[in-house]
Enzyme design. Structure first.
Site, PDB file in Angstrom:
ATOM      1  N   CYS A  73       0.847  -1.203   0.000  1.00  0.00           N
ATOM      2  CA  CYS A  73       0.000   0.000   0.000  1.00  0.00           C
ATOM      3  C   CYS A  73       0.881   1.252   0.000  1.00  0.00           C
ATOM      4  O   CYS A  73       1.678   1.452   0.932  1.00  0.00           O
ATOM      5  CB  CYS A  73      -0.911  -0.025   1.223  1.00  0.00           C
ATOM      6  N   CYS A  76       0.297   3.465   3.081  1.00  0.00           N
ATOM      7  CA  CYS A  76       0.879   2.858   4.285  1.00  0.00           C
ATOM      8  C   CYS A  76       2.385   3.104   4.333  1.00  0.00           C
ATOM      9  O   CYS A  76       2.948   3.374   5.412  1.00  0.00           O
ATOM     10  CB  CYS A  76       0.573   1.367   4.319  1.00  0.00           C
TER      11      CYS A  76
END
Length: 307
Positions: A73, A76
């Site tokens: 991600c 993230c």
């Protein structure tokens, strides 16, 4: 010649020994550097606890900030440096900081019902609140220090990670990941087409449904056994009307009165006939009337037996 060759051999042996010692020192120093780097890395990251299925109950006590992320991600990855900085400041803030890799812990992602990444939760003594503010380190620190979490409603009881429903959701997420892994193995390793894998899963699902249904029927039969049906015998009760002796006597008396009235009416008719005819004397007429009354008057016991 021999002395020269011997000197050369001794010099070569000494050089080899010196080279061996230097090589050993280099290996030892390299290992030492690796250990130092690893210790430093652990020292930097030991404030951020990796939360998994085995230790997730730790976050039910105290105050926590937990981040759900995935290695692939981008958002993230952008938050990782700030999250590690938050972990280093956790002691001064009086909280614990953790993170969960959803690719490694699908059960926890189902238990917390994580649908977007990254997802941040604040936990305080078992009460969980979803963090929806800015993800900068300053805003996260202010969220904890200024107790902004107190203005946010915690998740309801049925959605609490420790509830029975969320425990079932965690098992469902684990099952889905397990099925996906099996599907990948069947299609990639064994070369089975995708439709063949789907058909196989459908057959297994039907078979498991039949087995589960049979088990439920057996359990229900053991708990509530079926009873044989009994024929209902309908009893017909004949109620005999009990008549008292007084009612029998009264009925008998009324019958006698009616009979006497009929007899007197007949006698009066006969007397009128006799008188009009002018035949016989008065005494004969009286005797004939008495004889007719005696013939027509029923006896008492016989009448009672008849009724």
């Amino acid at each position: 010649m021999c002395s020269c060759s011997g000197n050369m051999a001794g010099l070569a042996r000494a050089e080899l020994q010196e080279y061996g010692r230097s090589s050993c020192l280099m290996c030892i120093s390299a290992v030492f550097l690796l250990l130092v780097c690893r210790v430093n890395a652990q020292a930097e990251d030991h404030h951020v606890l990796t939360v998994a299925d085995a230790n997730w109950t730790l976050i039910l006590q105290g105050e926590w900030m937990i981040k759900f992320y995935a290695p692939w991600c981008p958002a993230c990855q952008h938050l990782q440096a700030d999250w590690e900085n938050l972990g280093r400041q956790s002691e001064s803030l009086g909280i614990s900081v953790g993170w969960v890799d959803v690719t490694q812990q699908p059960g926890l992602s189902g238990r917390f019902l994580v649908t977007t990444l990254p997802t941040i939760f604040h936990a305080k003594d078992g009460n969980f609140r979803k963090y929806v503010s800015s993800r900068t380190i300053e805003d996260i620190q202010a969220y904890v220090v200024d107790r902004k979490w107190a203005t946010v409603e915690p998740v309801p009881g049925w959605r609490s990670p420790s509830s029975l429903l969320m425990s079932g959701m965690a098992n469902l997420f684990r099952l889905s990941v397990w099925i996906r892994q099996i599907h990948t193995y069947l299609t990639n390793a064994l070369g089975i087409p995708s439709w063949g894998s789907y058909v196989l899963f459908a057959i297994i699902t039907l078979f498991m449904g039949l087995i589960l249904g049979l088990m439920l029927v057996l359990i229900a039969d053991c708990i509530w056994p079926s009873r044989p049906k009994r024929r209902e015998n309908k009893t017909v009760v004949i109620v005999k009307e009990e008549v008292s002796e007084e009612e029998v006597e009264e009925k008998h008396t009324s019958d006698l009165d009616n009979e006497s009235e009929r007899v007197s009416g007949d006698d009066s008719t006969e007397e009128d006939g006799v008188m009009t005819d002018g035949g016989g004397s008065g005494s004969e007429q009286m005797l004939s009337a008495e004889s007719s009354v005696r013939k027509r008057k029923p006896q008492g016991p016989d009448t009672a037996e008849g009724t």
